[in-house]
Scaffold this motif. Structure first.
Motif, mmCIF file in Angstrom:
data_model
loop_
_atom_site.group_PDB
_atom_site.id
_atom_site.type_symbol
_atom_site.label_atom_id
_atom_site.label_comp_id
_atom_site.label_asym_id
_atom_site.label_seq_id
_atom_site.Cartn_x
_atom_site.Cartn_y
_atom_site.Cartn_z
ATOM 1 N N UNK A 147 0.713 -1.322 0.006
ATOM 2 C CA UNK A 147 0.142 0.019 0.104
ATOM 3 C C UNK A 147 1.069 1.381 -0.108
ATOM 4 N N UNK A 148 1.997 1.292 0.895
ATOM 5 C CA UNK A 148 2.667 2.732 1.010
ATOM 6 C C UNK A 148 3.972 2.565 0.150
ATOM 7 N N UNK A 149 4.684 1.485 -0.200
ATOM 8 C CA UNK A 149 5.972 1.483 -1.046
ATOM 9 C C UNK A 149 5.909 2.210 -2.104
ATOM 10 N N UNK A 150 4.584 2.467 -3.092
ATOM 11 C CA UNK A 150 4.664 3.085 -4.242
ATOM 12 C C UNK A 150 4.518 4.549 -3.837
ATOM 13 N N UNK A 176 13.994 -1.445 -8.440
ATOM 14 C CA UNK A 176 14.004 -2.609 -8.234
ATOM 15 C C UNK A 176 13.166 -3.244 -7.151
ATOM 16 N N UNK A 177 12.935 -2.339 -5.989
ATOM 17 C CA UNK A 177 12.298 -2.609 -4.799
ATOM 18 C C UNK A 177 10.682 -2.838 -5.000
ATOM 19 N N UNK A 184 10.207 3.638 7.373
ATOM 20 C CA UNK A 184 8.879 3.132 7.861
ATOM 21 C C UNK A 184 8.119 2.126 6.963
ATOM 22 N N UNK A 185 8.516 2.073 5.611
ATOM 23 C CA UNK A 185 7.857 1.224 4.667
ATOM 24 C C UNK A 185 8.707 0.503 3.767
ATOM 25 N N UNK A 186 9.882 0.658 3.434
ATOM 26 C CA UNK A 186 10.807 0.317 2.373
ATOM 27 C C UNK A 186 11.224 -1.063 2.750
#
Length: 481
Positions: free
Chosen positions: A9-12, A121-122, A183-185
């Motif tokens: 949800x938050x990575x993008x 990449x992530x 926090x989110x990566x």
């Protein structure tokens, strides 16, 4: 909500925030050069190094980004890249002379070079292929609107504040991006990272840096033809030497055998050719608006906004469009539509109604958004996950080079049509720009041929066009099978 869903949800947003900052900064400085020159007591021309140093740093550092992510982990590298970029932005804003500013821009470019490939990449490693298009579609928006907003934001900041705030605005954005990444990566790394190809880095880095620099200065006619030919030859020899070196090296900097993956090859090479036409627009459109139509810089910047709005609107329907028609049909047709839209600028002149210009800009942003979402996602349709770092590094390097080629092409084509006529002649300049738009439109339409070799089922695992893939497979299966 599971940890995996939480990350998805938050990575993008994490990647998009950093990418927007990097893309915005690549163009925001251009409008501030005259003001910066007065403040630093130098000529505007001497500050061209402030722009080129950033581009050169990008060109050299991008190829090593994949190795760093595999070696040190995506989270650590991504957060470090944002921190370096933010600190370099502060140094840029505090610069008291040109050498200090150029050094800070080199550092800033190094940080930016780590953001885009590592972020991509992530994304690739986090989302399964069936969800990759939606994620990439979201992340690509900053890459489209950043260069369009740069001149506008830069002009407004310089007008109301000072050129130093152009760099200081990166600080709060950078801090927010660091917190989001922490926090989110997710932290992906290779358990057995390959050794760094130092010789390959020297050969490829020197060759690509020299080529990028030449495209910058040659596009502005600041180098004689003989010197340009010699330097181009040196750059070509360095890149050829890298190609030969990569064939023998067990762990090359860029593993060129990935080009054997058909969809990856078509995406990267087709994207390179398409950007030759599209890449010249950030240079040509301000000239058309400001010199051809006589608009002030802030109005010229506002006319770039509709493209950004249309690009964001397209992200809501591109998944469905690709799912309905498939990558082959979309890329072939959409590339032609981009070329046709570019050609429409050849009809824009002083008496053209504003709503017509806005309509063309909306169409361009709409088609460009679909194009880059399609090209960037299908590149990884058939790439194994273990090769995602290498594929992202190669794709990012080619994109950076294509942007330089596109800007140089726009400048050279316009200069060729203009000839010896002074640029103060508005009528002749507008005519030259019209011919340049038609030429770039033709190049873009021709580049659509690169996508003809795609198959109907290509990218079905990403776009969700399962019916297309199934129908094609059944048609190719012998009755007795």
């Amino acid at each position: 909500m599971s940890s995996s869903d939480f990350t998805k949800r938050y990575l993008p947003w994490v990647v998009a925030t950093a990418l927007f900052m990097e893309q915005l900064d690549s163009t925001i400085v251009n409008t501030a050069v005259p003001t910066m020159a007065v403040s630093l007591g130098v000529t505007p021309l001497s500050l061209k190094s402030v722009v080129t140093s950033y581009i050169l740093s990008l060109a050299v550092a991008i190829p090593v980004s994949g190795w760093m992510a595999d070696r040190f982990g995506t989270k650590r590298v991504f957060m470090s890249a944002i921190a370096i970029f933010t600190i370099a932005s502060i140094l840029c804003g505090l610069s008291v002379n040109t050498p200090m500013l150029v050094a800070a821009r080199l550092l800033q470019g190094f940080g930016a070079a780590m953001m885009m490939p590592v972020g991509r990449i992530t994304i690739i490693r986090t989302f399964p292929k069936a969800e990759l298009l939606s994620a990439m579609n979201f992340v690509i928006i900053p890459a489209l609107i950043g260069p369009l907003l740069g001149p506008t934001v830069g002009g407004l900041i310089v007008y109301w504040l000072s050129w130093r705030e152009i760099f200081f605005i990166n600080v709060p954005v950078g801090l927010a991006a660091i917190w989001l990444a922490w926090r989110y990566m997710p932290d992906y790394r290779d358990e057995q990272p390959r050794p760094l190809d130092v010789m390959g880095l020297i050969l490829f880095g020197a060759g690509i840096a020299l080529l990028s620099w030449l495209l910058e200065v040659f596009g502005e006619h600041r180098i004689d033809i003989t010197s340009a030919i010699v330097l181009f030859a040196i750059s070509g020899c360095l890149l050829l030497a890298y190609f030969l070196h990569a064939q023998r090296e067990e762990h090359p900097l860029l593993r060129l055998e990935l080009f054997r993956v058909r969809t990856f090859r078509i995406s990267v090479m087709g994207g390179f050719l398409t950007r030759l036409g599209v890449g010249g627009l950030p240079f040509l459109l301000p000239l058309l608006y400001q010199l051809g139509l006589g608009l002030p810089a802030w109005k010229s910047g506002l006319l770039m906004m509709p493209s950004a709005a249309a690009a964001m609107a397209m992200k809501f329907i591109s998944v469905r469009v690709l799912g309905r028609f498939g990558y082959r049909q979309v890329l072939v047709v959409n590339t032609v539509l981009i070329g046709v839209t570019i050609s429409l600028y050849s009809f824009v002149e002083a008496g053209t109604p504003l709503y017509v210009i806005v309509a063309i800009s909306l169409c361009l942003g709409f088609f460009n958004s679909l194009q880059f979402s399609s090209m960037n996602s299908i590149a990884y349709a058939d790439v194994e996950q273990r090769d995602s770092s290498m594929a992202s590094t190669i794709a990012s390097s080619m994109q950076q080079l294509s942007m330089s080629f596109g800007l140089a092409a726009g400048s050279l084509i316009t200069g060729w049509y203009l000839g010896d006529v002074p640029q103060s002649d508005r009528v002749m300049l507008t005519s030259a720009l019209h011919y340049a738009f038609l030429t770039l439109a033709g190049l873009t339409i021709v580049s659509s041929a690169m996508f003809w070799s795609l198959r109907k089922e290509d990218g079905a695992s990403i776009s969700g066009s399962a019916k297309v893939a199934t129908a094609t497979t059944e048609a190719q299966t012998p009755p007795d099978a």
